[in-house]
Design a protein around this motif. Sequence first.
Motif, PDB file in Angstrom:
ATOM      1  N   TYR A 127       0.819  -1.206   0.000  1.00 31.49           N
ATOM      2  CA  TYR A 127       0.000   0.000   0.000  1.00 31.49           C
ATOM      3  C   TYR A 127       0.855   1.259   0.000  1.00 31.49           C
ATOM      4  CZ  TYR A 127      -3.448  -3.472   1.150  1.00 31.49           C
ATOM      5  OH  TYR A 127      -4.242  -4.585   1.108  1.00 31.49           O
ATOM      6  N   ARG A 128       0.393   2.247  -0.760  1.00 36.16           N
ATOM      7  CA  ARG A 128       1.018   3.566  -0.788  1.00 36.16           C
ATOM      8  C   ARG A 128       0.078   4.538  -0.074  1.00 36.16           C
ATOM      9  NH1 ARG A 128       1.367   3.863  -5.791  1.00 36.16           N
ATOM     10  NH2 ARG A 128       3.517   3.130  -6.012  1.00 36.16           N
ATOM     11  N   GLU A 157      -3.421   3.676  -1.691  1.00 38.54           N
ATOM     12  CA  GLU A 157      -3.571   2.981  -2.971  1.00 38.54           C
ATOM     13  C   GLU A 157      -2.973   1.593  -2.855  1.00 38.54           C
ATOM     14  OE1 GLU A 157      -2.040   3.276  -7.631  1.00 38.54           O
ATOM     15  OE2 GLU A 157      -1.441   4.795  -6.162  1.00 38.54           O
ATOM     16  N   HIS A 158      -3.732   0.613  -3.310  1.00 41.92           N
ATOM     17  CA  HIS A 158      -3.203  -0.745  -3.403  1.00 41.92           C
ATOM     18  C   HIS A 158      -2.382  -0.810  -4.683  1.00 41.92           C
ATOM     19  CE1 HIS A 158      -3.691  -5.230  -4.216  1.00 41.92           C
ATOM     20  NE2 HIS A 158      -3.057  -5.154  -3.057  1.00 41.92           N
ATOM     21  N   LYS A 159      -1.069  -0.947  -4.536  1.00 47.17           N
ATOM     22  CA  LYS A 159      -0.152  -0.790  -5.664  1.00 47.17           C
ATOM     23  C   LYS A 159      -0.443  -1.754  -6.813  1.00 47.17           C
ATOM     24  CE  LYS A 159       3.599   0.691  -2.596  1.00 47.17           C
ATOM     25  NZ  LYS A 159       4.938   0.323  -2.059  1.00 47.17           N
ATOM     26  N   GLY A 179      -4.237  -0.709  -8.069  1.00 52.00           N
ATOM     27  CA  GLY A 179      -4.610   0.699  -8.178  1.00 52.00           C
ATOM     28  C   GLY A 179      -5.850   1.051  -7.400  1.00 52.00           C
ATOM     29  N   ARG A 227      -8.304   2.334  -4.674  1.00 55.63           N
ATOM     30  CA  ARG A 227      -8.247   3.335  -3.616  1.00 55.63           C
ATOM     31  C   ARG A 227      -8.930   2.769  -2.374  1.00 55.63           C
ATOM     32  NH1 ARG A 227      -4.783   6.951  -3.539  1.00 55.63           N
ATOM     33  NH2 ARG A 227      -6.149   8.456  -2.508  1.00 55.63           N
TER      34      ARG A 227
END
Length: 255
Positions: free
Chosen positions: A17-18, A36-38, A41, A43
Amino acid sequence: MNYGPLGDSPQHDRAAYRLGHRPLAQGGQAEVFPAEHKATGARVAFKRRMTWNVDAVARMRREIEFGQLSLGNDHIVPVLDYSKTYDWFVMPLAECNAEGARPSLSDDSQLRAMVLAVCSALEAAHGAGWLHRDLKPANLLLLNGCWTVADWGFGRRPRGDTTYTGRTTPGRFLGTVGFAAPEQAVDAHEATASADFYSLGQIIGWAKTGRTPQEGSPLLPEDEPWRTIVAAATQHDPAARPQDAHEFRELMRTV
Protein backbone atom coordinates in the motif's frame (compact mmCIF):
# COMPACT_ATOMS: atom_id res chain seq x y z
CA MET A 1 -22.33 -4.92 -2.96
CA ASN A 2 -18.89 -5.13 -4.56
CA TYR A 3 -16.37 -2.85 -2.87
CA GLY A 4 -13.55 -3.65 -5.29
CA PRO A 5 -11.56 -6.62 -3.96
CA LEU A 6 -7.82 -6.49 -4.14
CA GLY A 7 -7.50 -9.33 -6.62
CA ASP A 8 -5.23 -12.31 -6.02
CA SER A 9 -2.39 -10.24 -4.57
CA PRO A 10 -0.69 -11.63 -1.44
CA GLN A 11 -2.26 -10.32 1.73
CA HIS A 12 -0.91 -9.11 5.09
CA ASP A 13 1.85 -7.11 3.37
CA ARG A 14 2.19 -3.49 4.53
CA ALA A 15 4.41 -2.71 1.54
CA ALA A 16 1.49 -3.42 -0.82
CA TYR A 17 0.00 0.00 0.00
CA ARG A 18 1.02 3.57 -0.79
CA LEU A 19 -0.35 5.92 1.87
CA GLY A 20 -1.42 9.51 1.35
CA HIS A 21 0.48 12.27 3.08
CA ARG A 22 -2.31 13.39 5.39
CA PRO A 23 -4.65 11.28 7.52
CA LEU A 24 -8.38 11.35 6.92
CA ALA A 25 -9.04 10.91 10.62
CA GLN A 26 -7.06 10.63 13.84
CA GLY A 27 -7.92 9.32 17.27
CA GLY A 28 -6.03 8.58 20.44
CA GLN A 29 -5.04 5.10 19.35
CA ALA A 30 -5.24 4.96 15.54
CA GLU A 31 -5.28 7.05 12.39
CA VAL A 32 -6.80 6.47 8.95
CA PHE A 33 -5.06 7.37 5.68
CA PRO A 34 -6.25 7.36 2.09
CA ALA A 35 -4.14 4.75 0.33
CA GLU A 36 -3.57 2.98 -2.97
CA HIS A 37 -3.20 -0.75 -3.40
CA LYS A 38 -0.15 -0.79 -5.66
CA ALA A 39 -0.93 -4.00 -7.55
CA THR A 40 -4.50 -3.09 -8.54
CA GLY A 41 -4.61 0.70 -8.18
CA ALA A 42 -7.62 0.36 -5.88
CA ARG A 43 -8.25 3.34 -3.62
CA VAL A 44 -8.72 2.19 -0.03
CA ALA A 45 -8.64 3.44 3.55
CA PHE A 46 -5.65 2.28 5.60
CA LYS A 47 -6.14 2.31 9.37
CA ARG A 48 -3.03 1.92 11.49
CA ARG A 49 -2.63 1.63 15.22
CA MET A 50 -0.33 4.16 16.90
CA THR A 51 0.26 2.42 20.22
CA TRP A 52 0.98 -1.05 21.61
CA ASN A 53 -1.34 -0.40 24.55
CA VAL A 54 -3.06 -3.72 25.29
CA ASP A 55 -6.54 -2.21 24.94
CA ALA A 56 -5.64 -0.64 21.59
CA VAL A 57 -4.39 -3.99 20.28
CA ALA A 58 -7.54 -5.75 21.48
CA ARG A 59 -9.75 -3.09 19.94
CA MET A 60 -8.13 -3.35 16.52
CA ARG A 61 -8.28 -7.13 16.70
CA ARG A 62 -12.03 -6.94 17.29
CA GLU A 63 -12.42 -4.53 14.36
CA ILE A 64 -10.56 -6.92 12.09
CA GLU A 65 -12.40 -10.02 13.27
CA PHE A 66 -15.83 -8.50 12.80
CA GLY A 67 -14.95 -6.80 9.53
CA GLN A 68 -13.84 -10.12 8.12
CA LEU A 69 -17.19 -11.64 9.04
CA SER A 70 -19.26 -8.80 7.52
CA LEU A 71 -22.09 -11.39 7.60
CA GLY A 72 -22.96 -10.91 3.94
CA ASN A 73 -24.55 -7.58 4.83
CA ASP A 74 -24.13 -4.57 2.53
CA HIS A 75 -24.36 -2.19 5.49
CA ILE A 76 -21.30 -3.47 7.38
CA VAL A 77 -17.89 -2.16 6.36
CA PRO A 78 -15.71 -5.14 5.38
CA VAL A 79 -12.01 -5.60 6.15
CA LEU A 80 -10.15 -6.22 2.90
CA ASP A 81 -6.67 -6.90 4.28
CA TYR A 82 -4.91 -6.74 7.63
CA SER A 83 -1.73 -7.25 9.60
CA LYS A 84 -1.38 -10.53 11.46
CA THR A 85 -0.10 -8.56 14.45
CA TYR A 86 -3.23 -6.38 14.37
CA ASP A 87 -1.43 -3.08 13.86
CA TRP A 88 -3.18 -2.10 10.60
CA PHE A 89 -6.04 -3.05 8.33
CA VAL A 90 -7.57 -1.96 5.04
CA MET A 91 -11.19 -1.15 4.25
CA PRO A 92 -13.03 0.50 1.37
CA LEU A 93 -12.54 4.24 1.02
CA ALA A 94 -15.72 6.04 2.06
CA GLU A 95 -17.23 9.08 0.38
CA CYS A 96 -17.92 10.63 3.78
CA ASN A 97 -19.27 9.84 7.22
CA ALA A 98 -22.53 11.01 8.77
CA GLU A 99 -20.79 14.01 10.30
CA GLY A 100 -19.81 15.21 6.84
CA ALA A 101 -23.26 14.43 5.45
CA ARG A 102 -25.14 16.18 8.23
CA PRO A 103 -26.74 18.87 6.00
CA SER A 104 -28.30 16.20 3.77
CA LEU A 105 -29.69 14.35 6.79
CA SER A 106 -32.05 17.24 7.47
CA ASP A 107 -34.11 15.67 4.67
CA ASP A 108 -36.42 13.07 6.20
CA SER A 109 -36.01 10.60 3.36
CA GLN A 110 -32.21 10.77 3.60
CA LEU A 111 -32.26 10.30 7.35
CA ARG A 112 -34.71 7.44 7.08
CA ALA A 113 -32.47 5.66 4.56
CA MET A 114 -29.49 5.95 6.89
CA VAL A 115 -31.40 4.75 9.94
CA LEU A 116 -32.80 1.72 8.12
CA ALA A 117 -29.32 0.87 6.83
CA VAL A 118 -28.01 0.91 10.40
CA CYS A 119 -30.93 -1.29 11.46
CA SER A 120 -29.94 -3.81 8.79
CA ALA A 121 -26.33 -3.85 10.02
CA LEU A 122 -27.41 -4.26 13.63
CA GLU A 123 -29.83 -7.03 12.75
CA ALA A 124 -27.00 -9.03 11.18
CA ALA A 125 -24.55 -8.27 13.99
CA HIS A 126 -26.97 -8.97 16.81
CA GLY A 127 -28.09 -12.15 15.08
CA ALA A 128 -24.48 -13.34 15.20
CA GLY A 129 -24.18 -12.39 18.87
CA TRP A 130 -22.18 -9.16 18.43
CA LEU A 131 -22.93 -5.72 19.89
CA HIS A 132 -21.41 -2.51 18.53
CA ARG A 133 -21.47 -0.33 21.70
CA ASP A 134 -20.05 2.75 19.97
CA LEU A 135 -22.54 3.88 17.34
CA LYS A 136 -22.05 7.56 16.52
CA PRO A 137 -22.07 9.71 13.37
CA ALA A 138 -18.32 9.31 12.79
CA ASN A 139 -18.76 5.53 12.56
CA LEU A 140 -21.46 5.64 9.87
CA LEU A 141 -19.78 5.69 6.45
CA LEU A 142 -21.23 6.27 3.00
CA LEU A 143 -19.78 3.75 0.53
CA ASN A 144 -20.93 3.85 -3.09
CA GLY A 145 -24.06 5.69 -1.99
CA CYS A 146 -24.86 3.09 0.67
CA TRP A 147 -24.76 3.75 4.42
CA THR A 148 -22.58 1.31 6.36
CA VAL A 149 -21.50 0.78 9.97
CA ALA A 150 -17.77 0.82 10.77
CA ASP A 151 -15.47 0.71 13.82
CA TRP A 152 -16.47 -2.35 15.80
CA GLY A 153 -13.48 -1.97 18.12
CA PHE A 154 -15.69 -1.49 21.18
CA GLY A 155 -17.89 -4.36 20.06
CA ARG A 156 -18.69 -7.29 22.29
CA ARG A 157 -18.17 -10.72 20.85
CA PRO A 158 -20.81 -13.44 21.19
CA ARG A 159 -21.27 -14.80 24.69
CA GLY A 160 -18.57 -17.37 25.37
CA ASP A 161 -16.20 -15.92 22.76
CA THR A 162 -14.93 -12.99 24.82
CA THR A 163 -11.16 -13.26 25.13
CA TYR A 164 -10.85 -11.32 28.39
CA THR A 165 -13.96 -10.20 30.28
CA GLY A 166 -11.87 -8.16 32.72
CA ARG A 167 -11.23 -5.59 30.00
CA THR A 168 -14.81 -4.33 30.39
CA THR A 169 -15.22 -4.01 34.14
CA PRO A 170 -18.21 -2.66 36.11
CA GLY A 171 -17.98 1.08 36.61
CA ARG A 172 -15.69 1.62 33.63
CA PHE A 173 -17.39 3.71 30.96
CA LEU A 174 -17.27 2.33 27.41
CA GLY A 175 -18.37 4.18 24.28
CA THR A 176 -18.82 7.84 23.35
CA VAL A 177 -20.34 10.22 25.86
CA GLY A 178 -23.84 11.30 24.84
CA PHE A 179 -24.30 8.56 22.26
CA ALA A 180 -23.62 5.58 24.55
CA ALA A 181 -26.49 4.12 26.56
CA PRO A 182 -26.50 4.91 30.30
CA GLU A 183 -25.82 1.29 31.26
CA GLN A 184 -22.49 1.42 29.45
CA ALA A 185 -21.22 3.55 32.32
CA VAL A 186 -22.37 0.91 34.82
CA ASP A 187 -21.44 -2.44 33.26
CA ALA A 188 -20.89 -2.34 29.51
CA HIS A 189 -20.23 -6.08 29.34
CA GLU A 190 -23.82 -6.73 30.39
CA ALA A 191 -25.30 -4.34 27.81
CA THR A 192 -27.89 -5.77 25.44
CA ALA A 193 -28.90 -5.02 21.86
CA SER A 194 -31.08 -2.21 23.22
CA ALA A 195 -27.90 -0.23 23.98
CA ASP A 196 -27.17 0.02 20.26
CA PHE A 197 -30.72 1.22 19.61
CA TYR A 198 -30.30 3.89 22.29
CA SER A 199 -27.27 5.14 20.33
CA LEU A 200 -29.25 5.07 17.09
CA GLY A 201 -31.95 7.17 18.76
CA GLN A 202 -29.34 9.72 19.80
CA ILE A 203 -27.96 9.80 16.27
CA ILE A 204 -31.43 10.67 14.99
CA GLY A 205 -31.69 13.39 17.65
CA TRP A 206 -28.27 14.72 16.64
CA ALA A 207 -29.32 14.86 12.97
CA LYS A 208 -32.67 16.51 13.67
CA THR A 209 -31.65 19.05 16.32
CA GLY A 210 -28.13 19.94 15.20
CA ARG A 211 -26.92 19.51 18.78
CA THR A 212 -24.37 17.17 20.32
CA PRO A 213 -25.94 14.87 22.92
CA GLN A 214 -24.95 15.04 26.57
CA GLU A 215 -24.63 12.08 28.90
CA GLY A 216 -27.99 10.76 30.06
CA SER A 217 -29.96 13.42 28.18
CA PRO A 218 -32.03 12.27 25.17
CA LEU A 219 -31.96 14.62 22.17
CA LEU A 220 -35.67 14.90 21.42
CA PRO A 221 -36.56 16.52 18.08
CA GLU A 222 -39.46 18.93 18.01
CA ASP A 223 -41.21 17.35 15.03
CA GLU A 224 -43.13 14.10 14.84
CA PRO A 225 -42.79 11.22 14.30
CA TRP A 226 -39.07 11.66 15.03
CA ARG A 227 -39.72 12.87 18.57
CA THR A 228 -41.69 9.72 19.40
CA ILE A 229 -39.04 7.49 17.79
CA VAL A 230 -36.19 9.07 19.74
CA ALA A 231 -38.16 9.06 22.99
CA ALA A 232 -38.86 5.34 22.62
CA ALA A 233 -35.27 4.47 21.70
CA THR A 234 -33.66 6.47 24.51
CA GLN A 235 -35.63 5.27 27.51
CA HIS A 236 -33.36 4.96 30.53
CA ASP A 237 -34.62 1.43 31.21
CA PRO A 238 -33.11 -0.89 28.55
CA ALA A 239 -36.19 -3.12 28.70
CA ALA A 240 -38.42 -0.19 27.67
CA ARG A 241 -36.54 0.41 24.39
CA PRO A 242 -36.81 -1.49 21.10
CA GLN A 243 -35.16 -4.86 21.67
CA ASP A 244 -34.33 -5.72 18.08
CA ALA A 245 -34.21 -4.27 14.57
CA HIS A 246 -37.75 -5.42 13.82
CA GLU A 247 -39.13 -3.34 16.71
CA PHE A 248 -37.09 -0.32 15.64
CA ARG A 249 -38.36 -0.61 12.08
CA GLU A 250 -41.90 -0.67 13.43
CA LEU A 251 -41.23 2.72 15.04
CA MET A 252 -39.99 3.96 11.66
CA ARG A 253 -43.10 2.96 9.72
CA THR A 254 -44.69 6.39 10.13
CA VAL A 255 -41.72 8.29 8.64
